[in-house]
Design a protein around this motif. Structure first.
Motif, short mmCIF file in Angstrom:
data_model
loop_
_atom_site.label_atom_id
_atom_site.label_comp_id
_atom_site.label_asym_id
_atom_site.label_seq_id
_atom_site.Cartn_x
_atom_site.Cartn_y
_atom_site.Cartn_z
N SER A 9 0.66 -1.09 0.07
CA SER A 9 -0.14 -0.01 -0.12
C SER A 9 0.90 1.35 -0.03
O SER A 9 0.18 2.56 -0.20
N ASP A 64 -8.92 -2.95 9.13
CA ASP A 64 -8.63 -1.63 9.10
C ASP A 64 -9.51 -0.59 8.20
O ASP A 64 -9.55 0.59 8.09
N THR A 65 -10.40 -1.48 7.44
CA THR A 65 -11.50 -0.57 6.52
C THR A 65 -12.60 -0.55 7.42
O THR A 65 -13.81 -0.10 6.66
N HIS A 67 -14.32 -3.44 8.21
CA HIS A 67 -15.20 -4.48 7.78
C HIS A 67 -15.05 -5.58 8.85
O HIS A 67 -13.68 -5.79 9.59
N THR A 144 -4.13 -3.27 2.15
CA THR A 144 -4.88 -2.35 1.15
C THR A 144 -5.72 -1.35 2.15
O THR A 144 -6.20 -1.77 3.05
N ALA A 145 -5.71 -0.13 1.86
CA ALA A 145 -6.66 0.95 2.72
C ALA A 145 -8.11 0.83 1.94
O ALA A 145 -8.88 1.57 2.20
N ASN A 146 -8.25 0.02 0.93
CA ASN A 146 -9.33 0.24 -0.10
C ASN A 146 -10.10 -1.01 -0.07
O ASN A 146 -9.58 -1.90 -0.68
N ARG A 147 -11.25 -1.20 0.51
CA ARG A 147 -11.90 -2.30 0.29
C ARG A 147 -12.42 -2.73 -0.85
O ARG A 147 -12.93 -3.96 -1.39
N ASP A 149 -10.75 -2.75 -3.34
CA ASP A 149 -9.59 -3.33 -4.13
C ASP A 149 -9.77 -4.65 -4.91
O ASP A 149 -10.71 -5.43 -4.63
N ALA A 166 -4.29 -1.59 6.66
CA ALA A 166 -3.76 -0.46 5.96
C ALA A 166 -2.31 -0.42 5.78
O ALA A 166 -1.70 0.20 4.81
#
Length: 347
Positions: A9, A64-65, A67, A144-147, A149, A166
């Protein structure tokens, strides 16, 4: 010696500043070296005598998202797509069924030894989804900080639980390192083991801090960096405020002298010889690694008059940390960092 590879990331955040580095893994950032000869002997010996318990209860962890990942029982067949989580799993005495960039991990992260039989699922930036599915995991950990992805979506479409982390938090990187380790432990039922490891880490930190204080180094200011060759020039990457390795130094009572602009998550900056010459009397520490196929940026530094006149250089206060310390790792890599600081300042 080449620049340390970046976590997955961190590539996007650092890409504009390091376009010359071409994703930090081609030309300037890759390493073609074999694993250190003693890498396999560095497996966590404490796992052989580990007496901590493993939970069998259902698990719900929040990644970290935000979820929630819910499992009927702790994950035992885990695929790790970033070296930090590979290291954390091994420290928790959980061998991943597959991991991204196995060879790279073995070279850059010697805190734990990955079994030679571990399946390699491709690069950390572009893992092979089919290889991941073939490992039949009950959990995949990705950085990844983006779910949203692409890899996350492809795996979840196949019913595979994915924990997205993250990778860094520049506000308190040491706490984040511990929290990440604890989250991986919760997902695998290894909370009791994690508590023991973190207790040992805290004790190591206090011992190292005391040792350095008693040594009374000439200066407690430092700059930690790595670098690479850019044509006939040298590009340097200082680890400033918010970097894990920088904050570990400050936990020891040292002061990070790099005050230039840095990436907010990883604390990474970019400069040149002229820029790093402005840090005054600070000690210089840098990433030690061996890469016979790449030009040594440290050799080029030594040929530069500006470099030669920096106080740390003139006074022989420039120290390479031992090869194989992953600067974005977990508790065991962080212990290696603490030991390297102590060795550098008490020699």
């Amino acid at each position: 010696m080449t620049t340390t590879p970046l976590p997955r990331s961190a590539f996007a955040a650092f890409a504009s500043a390091t376009a010359i580095c071409a994703l930090a893994l081609t030309g300037c950032g890759t390493t073609q070296t074999d694993a250190p000869a003693d890498a396999q002997s560095q497996s966590s010996a404490s796992c052989q005598d580990d007496s901590t318990t493993t939970s069998t209860d259902p698990v719900t962890v929040t990644d970290d998202t935000g979820h929630e990942v819910s499992l009927d029982k702790p994950a035992t067949k885990v695929v790790s797509l970033e070296w930090q989580y590979t290291e954390d799993l091994l420290t928790l005495c959980v061998d991943p069924v597959a991991a991204a960039d196995v060879k790279g991990f073995t070279t850059w992260d010697t805190a734990e030894a990955l079994p030679e039989s571990t399946t390699d699922v491709g690069t950390r930036q572009e893992p092979n989804v089919e290889s991941i599915l073939s490992a039949d995991p009950d959990l995949v950990i990705i950085e990844t900080a983006n779910r949203k992805d692409k890899i996350v979506g492809q795996l979840e479409d196949q019913g595979i639980p994915v924990m997205a982390m993250a990778g860094a938090n520049g506000d308190d990187p040491v706490k984040y390192m511990k929290d990440t380790f604890t989250t991986v432990a919760e997902a695998t039922g290894r909370t009791e083991r994690a508590e023991a490891v973190l207790s040992d880490f805290d004790a190591e930190l206090q011992d190292a801090k005391k040792t350095i204080a008693e040594a009374k180094p000439e200066t407690t200011e430092f700059v930690y960096f790595d670098g690479w060759v850019n044509g006939s020039n040298v590009a340097l990457r200082p680890f400033g405020q918010g970097s894990l390795i920088g904050e570990l130094g400050e936990e020891l009572g040292l002061k990070n002298a790099w005050t230039g602009e840095v990436d907010p998550a990883y604390g990474l900056g970019q400069t040149d010889i002229e820029g790093i010459a402005k840090v005054g009397e600070a000690n210089f520490f840098y990433t030690g690694t061996e890469d016979p196929e790449s030009e040594d940026y440290v050799d080029l530094l030594k040929k530069n008059d500006i470099w030669a006149n920096i106080p740390a250089v003139k006074e022989d206060r420039v120290t390479a940390f031992p090869a194989g310390i992953w600067t974005f790792g977990g508790p065991k890599s962080s212990e290696q960092v603490l030991n390297a600081y102590v060795d550098a300042l008490t020699k």
